[in-house]
Design a protein around this motif. Structure first.
Motif, PDB file in Angstrom:
ATOM      1  N   ARG A   8       1.289  -1.578  -0.119  1.00  0.00           N
ATOM      2  CA  ARG A   8      -0.031  -0.086  -0.204  1.00  0.00           C
ATOM      3  C   ARG A   8       1.175   1.259   0.054  1.00  0.00           C
ATOM      4  O   ARG A   8       0.618   2.266  -0.779  1.00  0.00           O
ATOM      5  N   ARG A   9       2.134   1.382   1.008  1.00  0.00           N
ATOM      6  CA  ARG A   9       2.850   2.661   1.392  1.00  0.00           C
ATOM      7  C   ARG A   9       3.715   2.798  -0.501  1.00  0.00           C
ATOM      8  O   ARG A   9       3.397   4.415  -1.071  1.00  0.00           O
TER       9      ARG A   9
ATOM     10  N   ARG B  52       0.882   3.976  -2.372  1.00  0.00           N
ATOM     11  CA  ARG B  52       0.765   5.789  -2.729  1.00  0.00           C
ATOM     12  C   ARG B  52       1.761   6.399  -2.744  1.00  0.00           C
ATOM     13  O   ARG B  52       1.731   7.970  -3.487  1.00  0.00           O
TER      14      ARG B  52
END
Lengths: 350, 300
Positions: free
Chosen positions: B15-16, B19
């Motif tokens: 996810r990081r 993003r």
């Protein structure tokens, strides 16, 4: 929105109006409440401010009762609202004059300034926005954008000072601070009957064209500066509304039919741009009433802004709060007006 | 470089990474906008100048030297001239940057926080809570901001802290609106339901799981509003209601120079230029950021 069976279109419109009126009343009540609270937490004792420091205990007590300050807070608020509804916004400590009277004398000057500024803003802002929207990414677009952003970033009181320095001090093109030259000031007082309180209208009605021209030379600079600020906002919004419309299919259809481009833009697209633009113009008008506070200080313009700031300097709280209420009410009414116009222009909103 | 390849990976592993990859693409888009980059440079410069003001400034911002009063710009040692007390204007502007920055920082922390709390509570609970809170928001929106700030400062007394308080109290309503709108979109999500089933209370749900979702839109809004905050703070200072002498707040400096406008124009002009440049910087950056982050304008 309404799932009910076909009823008369008027029923829906009335319901909308009822809701709008209710929200208007609630907002106005809230406005009075906030002002009331602000007025009550002031560290200045309103009684002492009126009777002076050498008053006797009995005088102080009598005034306190007369002002209703011995009542519980909620009753004081009711009295405050009742008075406000009857047009009593309190009495100025500085002049002993009812606030409403002073404010209604100052209001036309502000209105005149804000109206002229809005006219300038619309006349310059709408074409600039359209120009930018029809040539996105061009030099013209960038210039309009930059000029607009500069208008957003300019401290209006500083711009006023620079304007005075340049156009009055150095070039001598315009009249200085005030609404008229000192020579005309007295004449205006005695020879022109105040009909509207707006100097341009009153001198024109009286046929005093020399005074009219002089008034314009004083008005043009502050109105032009405020007009620039409002142009910044209006041109930006026009650009984005117009871009949005030009992407629609009916525009393509019109072009394919061979319609001249000016007609596509100014007649077909403009009709739809006008709907949201009315709200924008009303909002910018409302902000000008506020923006005039600092401008009026610079140009010694005897309007609402000057009245409020002058009162502030001597801690005349009834005058400050009364002026605040009036500006707030004008603000709310302008919002309501833009809402009503919106309904009128956009058939979907009916 | 490896890190850029990692950022641009079309199949992010976490996810990081996804993003950060998005943020990187946004940065690339922002970098293509020369006006926004100009804004970023101005703000960066402001930060540096404010941080190093004591080392950069040629003189003392407060010490008076009446022999040197009202020297024109270009006088040796006084690049922008001196004011009516013989103080170096450049020095005072540099120190003034610190005041402006601290006002911005304080407002940028307090007003959005207040707006976030009111907006999320309003959106999460709905019903009469929503009705009451949104009506209050509308009332504050109905007040012209500068006038409300004026009235508040009149009550609280002039001074920089009170000016900050007054600005913050007038600045929160738009953030409450934004936060409420965001809250309404996530309120009924499955993840919120999951958190609640695990027994989390309302405070925990709002603080830990809804507020973070509202942050991005609120932050954009804050950047866009900063120029307005600078102008209102300067306006209050100009009226003598903000920072008090001998502080070198820019608005206050303009009002001091007003007396000498026609003969010694630089005293009022220079600090105004500083206000203009800084708020232009914030406007340019905010404008560019909106283009990058607003999905509706991204395609254009």
């Amino acid at each position: 929105m309404t799932a009910s069976l076909p009823s008369s279109p008027w029923a829906g419109r009335l319901r909308g109006l009822g809701a709008a009126l209710f929200s208007l009343a609630a907002t106005l009540l809230g406005l009075l409440f906030v002002t009331f609270i602000i007025g009550r937490v002031v560290p200045i004792d309103p009684v002492l401010a009126i009777v002076g420091e050498r008053a006797t205990e009995a005088q102080i007590a009598a005034t306190r009762t007369a002002l209703g300050l011995d009542q519980p807070l909620w009753q004081q608020f009711l009295i405050f609202v009742g008075n406000a509804l009857q047009g009593d916004l309190g009495t100025s400590i500085r002049t002993g004059e009812p606030v409403l009277q002073a404010v209604s004398r100052a209001f036309p000057a502000t209105l005149e300034l804000a109206t002229l500024a809005t006219i300038i803003g619309v006349l310059a802002g709408v074409p600039a926005g359209v120009l930018a929207a029809t040539r996105p990414g061009s030099l013209a677009d960038h210039i309009v954008r930059l000029v607009g952003l500069m208008g957003y970033s300019m401290p209006v009181f500083w711009l006023g000072l620079i304007g005075l320095l340049l156009f009055y001090g150095v070039l001598g093109w315009v009249g200085g601070p005030g609404r008229l030259d000192a020579a005309f000031d007295m004449m205006y007082e005695f020879e022109v009957t105040p009909v509207s309180g707006m100097i341009l209208i009153d001198t024109a009605l009286a046929g005093r064209w020399d005074m009219f021209v002089n008034a314009i030379s004083h008005l043009i600079l502050p109105a032009g500066l405020l007009g620039y600020v409002s142009m910044a906002y209006i041109s930006r919004m026009t650009r984005s509304f117009m871009m949005n419309e030009l992407g629609q299919e009916y525009i393509t259809t019109a072009r394919v039919k061979g319609m001249p481009e000016w007609r596509v833009i100014w007649v077909h697209a403009m009709r739809n741009v006008l709907v949201p633009l009315i709200t924008v113009i009303a909002l910018s008008y409302a902000y000008l009433l506020e923006g005039s506070v600092l401008t009026e200080t610079i140009f010694a313009w005897p309007g609402l802004g000057s009245y409020i700031t002058d009162a502030l300097m001597v801690n005349d709280m009834p005058a400050v709060l009364g002026g605040t209420v009036v500006v707030g009410v004008a603000f709310v009414l302008l919002n309501l007006l833009s809402d009503l116009l919106y309904r009128l222009v956009d058939p979907r909103a009916r | 470089m490896a890190i850029i390849a990692w950022l641009r990976d079309p199949n992010p592993a976490s996810r990081r990474q996804a993003r950060l990859g998005q943020a990187y693409l946004g940065w690339l888009r922002l970098r293509r906008n020369p006006l926004a980059m100009a804004g970023l440079v101005i703000i960066g410069l402001l930060l540096v100048l404010a941080a190093f003001a004591p080392w950069l400034a040629p003189h003392d911002p407060i010490a008076q030297n009446l022999q040197n009063r009202l020297m024109p710009p270009g006088t040796p040692g006084h690049l922008l001239g001196t004011d009516d007390f013989g103080r170096d204007i450049l020095t005072r502007i540099l120190y003034g940057a610190r005041i402006t920055l601290s006002v911005i920082a304080l407002v940028a922390v307090t007003a959005p926080l207040l707006g976030l709390i009111i907006g999320t509570v309003s959106g999460y609970f709905g019903g009469w809570v929503d009705g009451v809170l949104m009506r209050i928001t509308d009332i504050f929106l109905a007040f012209p901001r500068l006038i409300l700030a004026l009235a508040l400062v009149a009550v609280l007394g002039p001074g920089i802290e009170n000016a900050v308080l007054a600005i913050a109290l007038t600045a929160w309503p738009p953030y409450a609106r934004v936060a409420r709108a965001e809250t309404l979109t996530v309120r009924n999500s499955d993840y919120i339901a999951a958190v609640r089933l695990q027994g989390a209370g309302s405070v925990r749900v709002i603080w830990g799981h809804i507020m973070p979702m509202c942050l991005p839109s609120v932050i954009i809004r804050v950047t866009l509003d900063m120029a307005g905050v600078i102008l209102i703070a300067a306006g209050l200072g100009f009226l003598g209601l903000g920072a008090q002498p001998p502080l070198s707040e820019w608005g206050l400096m303009i009002s001091a120079g007003r007396k000498y406008l026609f003969e010694q124009w630089w005293v009022a002009t220079m600090p105004g230029l500083a206000i203009f440049i800084v708020s232009l910087g914030f406007n340019l950056l905010g404008d560019g950021l909106r283009d990058v982050l607003d999905p509706r304008s991204a395609g254009k």
